[in-house]
Design a protein around this motif. Structure first.
Motif, PDB file in Angstrom:
ATOM      1  N   ARG A 145      22.408  -1.949 -10.432  1.00 17.44           N
ATOM      2  CA  ARG A 145      21.254  -1.994  -9.593  1.00 17.44           C
ATOM      3  C   ARG A 145      21.190  -1.086  -8.744  1.00 17.44           C
ATOM      4  O   ARG A 145      21.953  -0.517  -7.892  1.00 17.44           O
ATOM      5  N   GLY A 146      19.707  -0.384  -8.585  1.00 14.37           N
ATOM      6  CA  GLY A 146      19.439   0.381  -7.762  1.00 14.37           C
ATOM      7  C   GLY A 146      18.599  -0.180  -6.647  1.00 14.37           C
ATOM      8  O   GLY A 146      18.132  -1.304  -6.922  1.00 14.37           O
ATOM      9  N   ASN A 147      18.197   0.437  -5.345  1.00 12.18           N
ATOM     10  CA  ASN A 147      17.228  -0.054  -4.474  1.00 12.18           C
ATOM     11  C   ASN A 147      15.714  -0.330  -5.067  1.00 12.18           C
ATOM     12  O   ASN A 147      15.045  -1.193  -4.637  1.00 12.18           O
ATOM     13  N   HIS A 148      15.605   0.251  -6.167  1.00 10.58           N
ATOM     14  CA  HIS A 148      14.248   0.208  -6.869  1.00 10.58           C
ATOM     15  C   HIS A 148      14.274  -0.907  -7.871  1.00 10.58           C
ATOM     16  O   HIS A 148      12.984  -1.190  -8.603  1.00 10.58           O
ATOM     17  N   MET A 172       9.878  -2.896  -4.053  1.00  9.51           N
ATOM     18  CA  MET A 172       9.746  -1.564  -4.442  1.00  9.51           C
ATOM     19  C   MET A 172       8.755  -1.529  -5.768  1.00  9.51           C
ATOM     20  O   MET A 172       7.872  -0.445  -5.575  1.00  9.51           O
ATOM     21  N   ASN A 173       8.996  -2.564  -6.671  1.00  2.14           N
ATOM     22  CA  ASN A 173       8.075  -2.421  -7.846  1.00  2.14           C
ATOM     23  C   ASN A 173       6.632  -2.628  -7.560  1.00  2.14           C
ATOM     24  O   ASN A 173       5.645  -2.067  -8.395  1.00  2.14           O
ATOM     25  N   LYS A 174       6.437  -3.264  -6.620  1.00  6.32           N
ATOM     26  CA  LYS A 174       4.968  -3.604  -6.013  1.00  6.32           C
ATOM     27  C   LYS A 174       4.343  -2.086  -5.845  1.00  6.32           C
ATOM     28  O   LYS A 174       3.113  -1.962  -6.143  1.00  6.32           O
ATOM     29  N   ILE A 175       5.071  -1.445  -4.980  1.00  6.41           N
ATOM     30  CA  ILE A 175       4.607  -0.282  -4.576  1.00  6.41           C
ATOM     31  C   ILE A 175       4.564   0.887  -5.373  1.00  6.41           C
ATOM     32  O   ILE A 175       3.688   1.622  -5.422  1.00  6.41           O
ATOM     33  N   TYR A 176       5.724   1.083  -6.039  1.00  8.28           N
ATOM     34  CA  TYR A 176       5.980   2.473  -6.615  1.00  8.28           C
ATOM     35  C   TYR A 176       5.617   2.398  -8.238  1.00  8.28           C
ATOM     36  O   TYR A 176       6.116   3.378  -9.168  1.00  8.28           O
ATOM     37  N   GLY A 177       5.126   1.464  -8.761  1.00  8.02           N
ATOM     38  CA  GLY A 177       4.298   1.533 -10.023  1.00  8.02           C
ATOM     39  C   GLY A 177       4.963   0.975 -11.175  1.00  8.02           C
ATOM     40  O   GLY A 177       4.263   0.588 -11.971  1.00  8.02           O
ATOM     41  N   PHE A 178       6.166   0.316 -11.022  1.00  4.15           N
ATOM     42  CA  PHE A 178       6.689  -0.435 -12.239  1.00  4.15           C
ATOM     43  C   PHE A 178       5.824  -1.722 -12.315  1.00  4.15           C
ATOM     44  O   PHE A 178       5.681  -1.969 -13.571  1.00  4.15           O
ATOM     45  N   GLU A 179       5.464  -2.337 -11.500  1.00  7.13           N
ATOM     46  CA  GLU A 179       4.747  -3.709 -11.659  1.00  7.13           C
ATOM     47  C   GLU A 179       3.475  -3.337 -12.101  1.00  7.13           C
ATOM     48  O   GLU A 179       3.070  -4.041 -13.393  1.00  7.13           O
TER      49      GLU A 179
END
Length: 486
Positions: A289-292, A297-304
């Motif tokens: 696991r990473g911090n992303h 994080m997923n909400k902000i940086y694109g994965f979601e």
């Protein structure tokens, strides 16, 4: 008196000259160099708010949001009417997911510059984001009461339309043929049918859930093992790693050390590829696991946004659940400790303490699990505050003690972009490896991976450059609000 004024003037002039050099370095994406130069300007004249605010922006570019907030705060102290100070601090809070703090700063920007249309627009977006957050908090179910989304999914009941021409899994077994066909489809920007996507993610979840929080890996004498750092949704660079170093298999095993997703806009392709290899052969690939790999994080940086766009809302929840199953650290041949972020705020942490972490949750904001995912090494001894605003910075003495107390030789970690794709620190006892070259299409860095051969387990470092990818920009699916700042 005139003499003193001349001295002061020359310091001010020198500071201005250095600032111009710093601005040039910043424009060339040389953010570390820019920070050094802004620091020199501040040494000549510490009462100029612009230098602090500019350095804050350079820290933001390196994801050092804790340092950015400190610098922007200093700019505000020097000149409470300097709107850029609030603006920079608001942007850093935003990047950390601290929307309420960001909102206060953007309200100040609007107050200082009531006629600035850009400030008004950003404030409006921030207000929308905070309202949405409050709504989500209000309807959120306590973790203890939440039913597993995975238990509610039966992929067998999903029909595959006759016109679907993509990769197919026959029965329950993920084969190499399937993985290769899926990768080929992804290369051509085709989607995987959601039936098979569910199958892969659910099977990976079962495997990851069964693993301990700290995984021991044994590499037999004469065999080798590869460790990769952050991939961050850079699918075409991941394929290049496989081209250079071979596909994952029992004979060619890999560990991917967290941050598979976010920022790069092919995160879904990356995670499905890694999970599919895990299903195909559990000992061919290990995942940390990473911090992303977290909701915030997923909400902000694109994965979601990417998962919602390419698959569905149910998959957003499913991935969040599976990310909570990822192990936190690995030890290879009782010698090499591999973790995404770094070490701890206290001495005396034993491997048994890491094994005992209950990891099946969103990462907390403090404690061992948080520090494993977020911490960074520092060049000086001891411990210091984190430049990211989460976790801490730890020195060579901390690394040395941890290794001695646990009878280990080396710490391998990722989490930070490095110009050469790697950096060796702490008297050779700590290596950072980062595997996303030309990170976010702008950093110009190389990527790297480490190859260990048993029994001596000395790392062989392989570096590589970025390869072309289809014209989809990084952060294409990111939080609309954050994109306004990048």
């Amino acid at each position: 008196m005139a003499n003193v004024d001349a001295t002061t003037k020359s310091a001010f002039d020198r500071a201005e000259e250095i600032k111009l050099l710093a601005n040039e370095a910043f424009k060339a994406n040389k953010y570390t160099q820019a920070i050094d130069l802004y620091s020199q300007a501040i040494n000549e004249n510490s009462q100029n708010a612009v230098y602090w605010a500019n350095r804050a922006l350079a820290h933001t570019k390196l994801e050092e949001y804790g340092s950015a907030i400190q610098d922007a705060t200093k700019a505000i102290e020097i000149d409470p009417k300097y709107s850029k100070g609030y603006y920079r601090r608001g942007a850093a809070y935003l990047a950390m997911g601290k929307l309420k703090e960001a909102l206060k700063d953007f309200q100040q920007v609007k107050k200082i510059s009531p006629n600035d249309p850009d400030a008004a627009k950003k404030l409006k977006e921030c207000e929308k984001a905070v309202l949405k957050l409050k709504f989500e908090e209000a309807i959120a179910v306590q973790d203890s009461d939440r039913r597993s989304i995975a238990d509610a999914i039966d992929f067998h009941s999903i029909d595959v339309e006759p016109q679907y021409t993509g990769a197919r899994i026959d029965g329950e077994v993920v084969t190499l043929e399937f993985v290769k066909k899926m990768i080929d489809d992804f290369k051509n920007q085709k989607c995987l049918h959601k039936r098979y996507a569910y199958q892969i993610v659910l099977q990976a979840r079962e495997m990851l859930r069964a693993m301990p929080s700290l995984v021991d890996i044994t590499v037999r004498d004469g065999d080798h093992f590869t460790v990769c750092g952050d991939i961050h949704g850079q699918f075409y660079d991941l394929l290049n790693i496989f081209k250079l170093n071979g596909l994952p298999s029992e004979e060619n095993p890999y560990l991917f050390n967290g941050d598979f997703v976010d920022r790069g806009s092919f995160s879904l392709e990356v995670i499905l590829t890694l999970f599919a290899f895990k299903c195909m052969s559990p000992s061919a690939i290990y995942l940390a696991r990473g911090n992303h790999e977290s909701k915030n994080m997923n909400k902000i940086y694109g994965f979601e946004g990417e998962v919602r766009s390419k698959l569905s809302e149910t998959f957003v929840e499913l991935f969040a659940e599976v990310f909570c199953c990822l192990p936190l650290a690995h030890v290879i041949n009782d010698k090499v400790f591999v973790v995404h972020g770094g070490l701890f705020s206290v001495d005396g942490v034993k491997l048994s303490d890491i094994r005992a972490i209950d990891r099946f949750c969103e990462p907390p904001e403090e404690g061992l699990m948080c520090e494993l995912l977020w911490s960074d090494p520092q060049p000086h001894l001891g411990r210091g505050p984190s430049k990211r605003g989460v976790g801490l910075s730890f020195g060579e003495d901390v690394t040395k003690r941890f290794l001695q107390e646990n009878n280990l030789d080396l710490v391998v970690r990722s989490h930070e972009v490095k110009d050469e794709g790697y950096e060796i620190e702490h008297d050779g006892r700590l290596i950072t490896v980062f595997s996303a070259p030309n990170y976010c299409d702008q950093m110009g860095n190389k990527g790297a991976f480490l190859r260990f051969k048993a029994p001596d387990m000395k790392p062989d470092i392989v570096t590589f450059s970025a390869v072309p990818h289809p014209d989809v920009k990084p952060m294409a699916y990111a939080n609309n609000f954050l994109r306004m700042f990048s």
